[in-house]
Design an enzyme around this catalytic site. Structure first.
Site, PDB file in Angstrom:
ATOM      1  N   CYS A  83       0.840  -1.206   0.000  1.00 11.91           N
ATOM      2  CA  CYS A  83       0.000   0.000   0.000  1.00 11.91           C
ATOM      3  C   CYS A  83       0.874   1.255   0.000  1.00 11.91           C
ATOM      4  O   CYS A  83       1.847   1.346   0.744  1.00 11.91           O
ATOM      5  CB  CYS A  83      -0.916  -0.016   1.229  1.00 11.91           C
ATOM      6  SG  CYS A  83      -2.009   1.420   1.287  1.00 11.91           S
ATOM      7  N   CYS A  87       0.319   4.851   6.971  1.00  7.60           N
ATOM      8  CA  CYS A  87      -0.305   4.680   8.294  1.00  7.60           C
ATOM      9  C   CYS A  87       0.727   4.023   9.231  1.00  7.60           C
ATOM     10  O   CYS A  87       1.192   2.905   8.955  1.00  7.60           O
ATOM     11  CB  CYS A  87      -1.556   3.816   8.177  1.00  7.60           C
ATOM     12  SG  CYS A  87      -2.672   4.407   6.891  1.00  7.60           S
ATOM     13  N   CYS A  90       0.525   0.294  10.356  1.00  6.67           N
ATOM     14  CA  CYS A  90       0.076  -0.753   9.427  1.00  6.67           C
ATOM     15  C   CYS A  90       1.206  -1.547   8.770  1.00  6.67           C
ATOM     16  O   CYS A  90       2.067  -0.973   8.085  1.00  6.67           O
ATOM     17  CB  CYS A  90      -0.802  -0.119   8.347  1.00  6.67           C
ATOM     18  SG  CYS A  90      -1.407  -1.363   7.194  1.00  6.67           S
ATOM     19  N   CYS A 127     -16.200  -9.025   5.995  1.00  5.40           N
ATOM     20  CA  CYS A 127     -15.585  -7.759   5.613  1.00  5.40           C
ATOM     21  C   CYS A 127     -14.362  -8.041   4.753  1.00  5.40           C
ATOM     22  O   CYS A 127     -13.468  -8.776   5.165  1.00  5.40           O
ATOM     23  CB  CYS A 127     -15.207  -6.976   6.860  1.00  5.40           C
ATOM     24  SG  CYS A 127     -14.596  -5.339   6.451  1.00  5.40           S
ATOM     25  N   CYS A 159     -19.311  -6.409   3.734  1.00  4.15           N
ATOM     26  CA  CYS A 159     -18.684  -5.128   4.051  1.00  4.15           C
ATOM     27  C   CYS A 159     -17.373  -5.058   3.275  1.00  4.15           C
ATOM     28  O   CYS A 159     -16.750  -6.085   3.018  1.00  4.15           O
ATOM     29  CB  CYS A 159     -18.427  -5.074   5.555  1.00  4.15           C
ATOM     30  SG  CYS A 159     -17.493  -3.631   6.094  1.00  4.15           S
ATOM     31  N   CYS A 219     -19.405   1.989   8.774  1.00  3.99           N
ATOM     32  CA  CYS A 219     -18.628   1.384   9.856  1.00  3.99           C
ATOM     33  C   CYS A 219     -17.370   2.239  10.002  1.00  3.99           C
ATOM     34  O   CYS A 219     -16.552   2.303   9.080  1.00  3.99           O
ATOM     35  CB  CYS A 219     -18.272  -0.061   9.471  1.00  3.99           C
ATOM     36  SG  CYS A 219     -17.157  -0.852  10.639  1.00  3.99           S
ATOM     37  N   ARG A 291     -17.985  -2.463  18.071  1.00  2.00           N
ATOM     38  CA  ARG A 291     -17.238  -3.672  17.721  1.00  2.00           C
ATOM     39  C   ARG A 291     -15.908  -3.757  18.461  1.00  2.00           C
ATOM     40  O   ARG A 291     -15.081  -2.854  18.372  1.00  2.00           O
ATOM     41  CB  ARG A 291     -16.979  -3.669  16.210  1.00  2.00           C
ATOM     42  CG  ARG A 291     -16.663  -5.011  15.625  1.00  2.00           C
ATOM     43  CD  ARG A 291     -16.466  -4.916  14.117  1.00  2.00           C
ATOM     44  NE  ARG A 291     -17.547  -4.316  13.364  1.00  2.00           N
ATOM     45  CZ  ARG A 291     -18.652  -4.941  12.982  1.00  2.00           C
ATOM     46  NH1 ARG A 291     -18.835  -6.204  13.280  1.00  2.00           N
ATOM     47  NH2 ARG A 291     -19.584  -4.317  12.296  1.00  2.00           N
TER      48      ARG A 291
HETATM   49  S1  SF4 Z   1      -4.176   1.051   6.972  1.00  2.00           S
HETATM   50 FE1  SF4 Z   1      -2.559   0.008   5.768  1.00  2.00          FE
HETATM   51  S2  SF4 Z   1      -3.631  -0.788   3.988  1.00  2.00           S
HETATM   52 FE2  SF4 Z   1      -4.968   0.757   4.905  1.00  2.00          FE
HETATM   53  S3  SF4 Z   1      -4.447   2.663   3.870  1.00  2.00           S
HETATM   54 FE3  SF4 Z   1      -3.135   2.583   5.697  1.00  2.00          FE
HETATM   55  S4  SF4 Z   1      -1.236   1.616   4.990  1.00  2.00           S
HETATM   56 FE4  SF4 Z   1      -2.791   1.207   3.437  1.00  2.00          FE
END
Ligand code: SF4
Length: 366
Positions: A83, A87, A90, A127, A159, A219, A291
């Protein structure tokens, strides 16, 4: 003397009835759906002595006749890793070296097989998550549309969590029968830049608006343990509760620190912080499904029972939560039996409207 005694007895009775009347009125007022919570009001609730807070949240939760029902949702990563977003929590962000098993979009047949297993394990919602910044109008999105239709046919709530969406894309998902869309706020607006720099809080809210406009159930929740302050947690809850319509589902996640991410060394979140967050969410959004999400592997049955008492009425189940471990279906079923909980059936709030979708050629959508 006898008259005096009966006067006191009547007085006690009247005062007793008055107190019961006032308490039930108070609980009723507390359970009202409001969209004008101030930070001060939410902070006051959040900082209530813990047992009083749980009692108040549990009282509100018990106004709902289905309070012993807990929805089991299963989460599947249909496209993992790589990705472009940053984040900080993540493992799927391409820029962090986390050893995540990167894979392209899964075939529909595999997704359906996972959904069938999840349904057999008691799940009423599936989901599907893809590690994308945003949805692109390409073949991969067409595949997601096909998956949505296929899982819908299994009588499960479908979802998706696919990143940012345009209004048209949200509508296309709705037309395919998508029941809910997950798009978490993660933390407060002020704290957002510390956790994510590749998109803004407004981007997030805009996608939620597109989802709402398409009449897809919303959600959206957050993660605690990111290094945020209590004020950030309160501010995030205020944003969610002051949306024109409360999200139908609010996931409360405890950070699962992953090696290789910037938040790898964050300490484990206290269970009491989770309980406070869940109880506060239950009080300010009384009709919402709250949740209990990531972080459950670290919790004992007693700790999870406290979360249910505080108003949690949904869990993610299955071996994995996208890329992090989760308790198995069997363990969860044993816990449900012990606590007297029952899995909530799909579509208790009605079914999505499925339209005949005009199939578009690839040239039309790119
Ligand atoms: S949480 Fe992870 S998968 Fe989702 S947008 Fe952020 S970096 Fe990408």
């Amino acid at each position: 003397m006898a008259g005096h005694k009966s006067f006191i007895a009547s007085l006690i009775l009247v005062v007793g009835f008055y107190c019961i009347f006032e308490i039930s009125k108070l609980i009723k007022t507390m359970a009202e759906v409001r969209h004008d919570w101030t930070k001060e009001q939410i902070a006051e609730i959040y900082h209530t002595p813990l047992l009083d807070l749980v009692y108040r949240a549990a009282s509100i939760h018990r106004e709902n006749k289905d309070y012993a029902e807990v929805q089991i949702s299963s989460l599947i990563s249909i496209k993992t890793g790589g990705c472009p977003e940053d984040c900080a929590y993540c493992p799927q962000a391409a820029r962090y070296n986390t050893g995540v098993d990167v894979h392209a979009i899964m075939p529909k047949e595999e997704v359906v097989a996972v959904a069938e297993r999840a349904k057999a394990g008691g799940a009423s919602r599936l989901c599907m998550g893809a590690a994308w910044r945003e949805v692109r109008d390409n073949r991969d999105f067409d595949k997601v549309i096909d998956m949505v239709k296929a899982v819908n046919e299994l009588e499960m709530e479908v979802c998706c969590t696919l990143g940012m969406l345009t209004e048209a894309q949200a509508q296309r998902l709705a037309d395919a029968g998508l029941y809910a869309y997950n798009h978490n706020l993660d933390t407060s607006e002020d704290d957002y830049k510390r956790i994510i720099t590749t998109r803004t809080y407004d981007d997030r809210l805009q996608t939620l608006e597109h989802v709402r406009k398409a009449k897809i159930s919303v959600c959206s929740g957050g993660i605690i343990g990111l290094g945020e302050t209590t004020e950030d947690r309160i501010s995030m809850l205020r944003t969610l509760s002051n949306l024109p319509q409360h999200p139908e589902s609010v996931p409360i996640n405890a950070l699962v620190p992953v090696k290789g991410t910037p938040l790898a060394e964050q300490p484990r979140v206290s269970i009491w912080d989770m309980v406070r967050m869940i109880a506060t969410t239950r009080i300010i959004m009384p009709k919402t499904v709250v949740r209990l999400s990531a972080g459950r592997t670290e919790m004992s049955t007693v700790e999870q029972a406290f979360c249910f008492m505080a108003g949690a009425n949904s869990i993610f189940a299955g071996e994995k939560l996208l890329t992090t471990p989760n308790p198995s279906f069997d363990e969860d079923m044993a816990m449900f039996e012990l606590l007297g909980l029952t899995p909530r059936k799909a579509f208790k709030n009605g079914r999505p409207e499925i339209k005949e979708i005009k199939e578009m050629s690839i040239n039309e959508v790119i």
